[in-house]
Design a protein around this motif. Structure first.
Motif, short mmCIF file in Angstrom:
data_model
loop_
_atom_site.label_atom_id
_atom_site.label_comp_id
_atom_site.label_asym_id
_atom_site.label_seq_id
_atom_site.Cartn_x
_atom_site.Cartn_y
_atom_site.Cartn_z
N VAL B 40 63.85 -2.79 8.73
CA VAL B 40 63.90 -2.33 10.13
C VAL B 40 63.49 -0.86 10.20
CG1 VAL B 40 65.60 -3.92 11.09
CG2 VAL B 40 66.38 -1.87 9.89
N ARG B 41 62.85 -0.56 11.30
CA ARG B 41 62.53 0.84 11.59
C ARG B 41 63.46 1.28 12.71
NH1 ARG B 41 56.75 3.51 13.50
NH2 ARG B 41 57.53 5.65 13.34
N ILE B 80 60.20 -4.70 11.04
CA ILE B 80 58.78 -4.52 10.75
C ILE B 80 58.32 -5.38 9.57
CG2 ILE B 80 58.55 -2.24 11.83
CD1 ILE B 80 58.86 -0.96 9.09
N LYS B 81 59.24 -5.96 8.87
CA LYS B 81 58.88 -6.92 7.83
C LYS B 81 60.08 -7.85 7.65
CE LYS B 81 56.71 -5.55 3.88
NZ LYS B 81 56.62 -5.02 2.46
N SER B 82 59.80 -9.15 7.66
CA SER B 82 60.91 -10.10 7.55
C SER B 82 60.73 -10.99 6.34
CB SER B 82 61.00 -10.97 8.81
OG SER B 82 62.03 -11.94 8.64
N ARG B 83 61.81 -11.16 5.60
CA ARG B 83 61.81 -12.13 4.51
C ARG B 83 62.95 -13.12 4.71
NH1 ARG B 83 61.00 -9.62 -1.28
NH2 ARG B 83 60.65 -11.84 -1.67
N THR B 84 63.21 -13.42 5.97
CA THR B 84 64.23 -14.41 6.32
C THR B 84 63.73 -15.18 7.53
OG1 THR B 84 66.55 -14.70 6.92
CG2 THR B 84 65.48 -12.75 7.78
N PRO B 85 63.97 -16.48 7.56
CA PRO B 85 63.43 -17.27 8.67
C PRO B 85 64.06 -16.93 10.02
CG PRO B 85 64.79 -18.64 7.21
CD PRO B 85 64.66 -17.30 6.56
N LYS B 88 62.15 -12.24 13.00
CA LYS B 88 60.69 -12.07 12.85
C LYS B 88 60.29 -10.65 13.22
CE LYS B 88 59.70 -13.85 17.48
NZ LYS B 88 61.10 -13.76 17.97
N GLU B 89 59.11 -10.29 12.80
CA GLU B 89 58.59 -8.96 13.13
C GLU B 89 58.66 -8.72 14.63
OE1 GLU B 89 54.79 -7.60 11.60
OE2 GLU B 89 55.24 -8.62 9.69
N GLY B 90 59.10 -7.55 15.01
CA GLY B 90 59.18 -7.22 16.44
C GLY B 90 60.55 -7.45 17.04
N ASP B 91 61.38 -8.25 16.37
CA ASP B 91 62.76 -8.46 16.87
C ASP B 91 63.48 -7.11 16.95
OD1 ASP B 91 62.63 -11.18 17.14
OD2 ASP B 91 63.79 -11.66 15.33
N VAL B 92 64.28 -6.96 18.01
CA VAL B 92 65.09 -5.75 18.14
C VAL B 92 66.50 -6.05 17.63
CG1 VAL B 92 66.10 -4.08 19.74
CG2 VAL B 92 63.74 -4.87 20.07
N VAL B 93 66.93 -5.29 16.68
CA VAL B 93 68.23 -5.51 16.06
C VAL B 93 69.13 -4.30 16.32
CG1 VAL B 93 69.47 -5.92 13.88
CG2 VAL B 93 67.19 -6.89 14.23
N VAL B 94 70.35 -4.59 16.77
CA VAL B 94 71.39 -3.56 16.85
C VAL B 94 72.27 -3.73 15.62
CG1 VAL B 94 73.39 -2.70 18.12
CG2 VAL B 94 71.38 -3.50 19.38
#
Lengths: 337, 337
Positions: B40-41, B80-85, B88-94
């Motif tokens: 995440v960024r 910005i990079k996902s290695r879990t199903p 995905k890229e672009g998801d916003v995570v808190v």
């Protein structure tokens, strides 16, 4: 029967610990019951710490007692003349007619006490206000669960001694704090508490509580306030309940007492601190008295009374409360039964 | 994307109000997500008063941050990079990956934020921890009823500003306490509180509360502690609830702060004082976010953010909290969206 009534009035607003000269014994004419009233003869009157607030002149939950006023307080005695159909001669009434030998009271003042349950003096103690305070304060405010640790201050006192025993009945581990070796022996030996400490032994109350409550404190039932409470607050567990019943440590303060600001403890422990007055639960008195009387009868609940004879000694008995002189309920016997 | 990650570490345990030199900016290699992780960024990180406790070394409800440790805290950013199903890229995570530009976090760390509800920054504010703290603290601990008076401290702050508005929505009379004219104007003008006072104007907080709450205080929502709380305690009504949310007044104390012993007030008022942590209610987050988002959408709930740019300025933003520099939620923008 004497031709005169004797009563104790407040003579002066006390400064600090009350002195006997703050009170005076006054003779007055024997009261005469009007239609609808009864004449009662006082057998016992009770002295309680909360009365210190009433005579301080401070605004509180009850009308203050001013110099020249009759001292108020709980009383128990027998009807000796009735002018109301609801009560008859010989009835035992628990009421609030104050520090006097006789009173003409309304026929619906107070409540009848059933002496088949226990001696009438218990109407001012374990089956009266202190017992109800212990019962409702612990079960409704403290809400202890079996296995939890309960810490109670004034553990040998009128309220605290009942709190500790009810907590044991519920199945808690119970620790008590009191102010003399005799009291510690009483709560451990006679009341069966699991641990007890004398707060006068050391200023390290944190160490005392750590030892008495190795698993921390889930319910702190406080009759005292001050430095023991400060230490207790540092030993509460997650979700603890602090029952504020009394703060006798501060009642005679002549200036605002100060202490550490510890309320952050309540935040990090998600804890609740709650004050109450037994009046909140007055409409559930029968329930509590039934329960307490049952426990008395089965021997699971014990009580002790410290009895001072003579209405003229009521001020002395009252002052003794602040010196920790009593074990169990302090009463003044105004007339033998 | 830079080749390096930058993070803020604690440099030294602060004494009193933290200084910028208590923190240091450190470069470290860009983290690489393992299988099951995402990179995440960070777009925003939040600075909150409770962090003062974490860096003090004191035992508390959360692991302390020691010199050399990454500063912890709430964060929001994009995958910005996902290695879990599951993400995905672009998801916003808190989440809670601390004061750093990038982090490799477990695929189930934190929760996804729906930017259709509001901008992602609100995931750290009105729709995040502070909003939930206000919502649950007021409704579950304070339990105000329409027509009652609610007094809130830090009324222009991240939590207090939401508390005041929810209390208005419930139908209470709401008074706020804050520390500048600008904040008072904000809570009266923009948030619509009924009364407000600046505690820096006078030491007579009792007079300020008397004026702001002529019918007394039914719910006191406290973020501050100290002398304003002392005064509030003297103005509570029968059955009052005191919600202990924060005690920022004391977080930088270099010795134990003291104050008057006022707990007797809780007894004579039959009042309850209760601390809480928002974590207690974490399984009801969806309910609260839905409610808060509805109010935002309908315009009944407003929020403000104070944004500081650049991770290097996070210590300064954090320190500013204790100087009362922010209105609403103080955030640090680590990267523009």
């Amino acid at each position: 029967m004497t031709a005169f009534n004797r009563q104790i009035q407040l003579a002066a607003k006390p400064f600090g610990v009350p002195k006997e000269s703050d009170f005076k014994l006054v003779e007055s004419p024997m009261p005469e019951p009007a239609e609808g009233q009864v004449l009662v003869r006082t057998n016992y009157l009770t002295v309680d710490p909360y009365m210190r607030g009433l005579i301080s002149g401070a605004k509180s939950y009850q009308k203050p007692v001013r110099p020249g006023d009759l001292m108020v307080g709980g009383t128990v005695g027998r009807v000796i003349k009735s002018r109301t159909p609801g009560r008859k001669e010989g009835d035992v009434v628990v009421g609030y007619w104050g520090w006097q030998e006789y009173a003409a009271i309304s026929g619906d003042h107070g409540h009848l006490f059933d002496t088949k349950l226990a001696p009438m003096s218990t109407g001012l103690g374990v089956l009266g206000m202190p017992g109800l305070t212990a019962y409702f304060g612990l079960t409704e405010i403290g809400k202890p669960k079996a296995g939890e640790t309960v810490l109670v201050t004034s553990a040998a006192g009128a309220v605290g001694s009942i709190v500790g025993q009810i907590a044991k009945i519920i199945g808690c581990r119970v620790a008590g704090c009191a102010g003399s070796k005799e009291k510690i022996d009483y709560v451990l030996g006679e009341l069966g508490l699991d641990a007890a400490f004398n707060y006068k032994d050391t200023e390290n109350h944190l160490g005392q509580i750590r030892e008495a409550c190795p698993a921390g404190v889930d319910v702190y039932f406080d009759n005292v306030g001050g430095t023991v409470s400060d230490a207790a607050l540092l030993k509460i567990n997650q979700g603890a309940r602090i029952v504020l019943c009394g703060q006798i440590d501060q009642y005679n303060a002549t200036e605002m007492p100060t202490g550490p600001r510890l309320l952050f403890q309540l935040i990090i422990k998600g804890a609740r601190m709650e004050g109450f007055l037994v009046n909140q639960f007055v409409d559930r008195r029968d329930e509590a008295v039934r329960k307490l009387a049952e426990w008395l009868k089965s021997g699971r609940l014990k009580y002790r009374e410290t009895i001072t004879d003579g209405i003229e000694n009521a001020p002395k008995a009252f002052i003794g409360l602040f010196k920790g002189e009593n074990i169990g309920k302090q009463l003044v016997r105004v007339a033998k039964e």
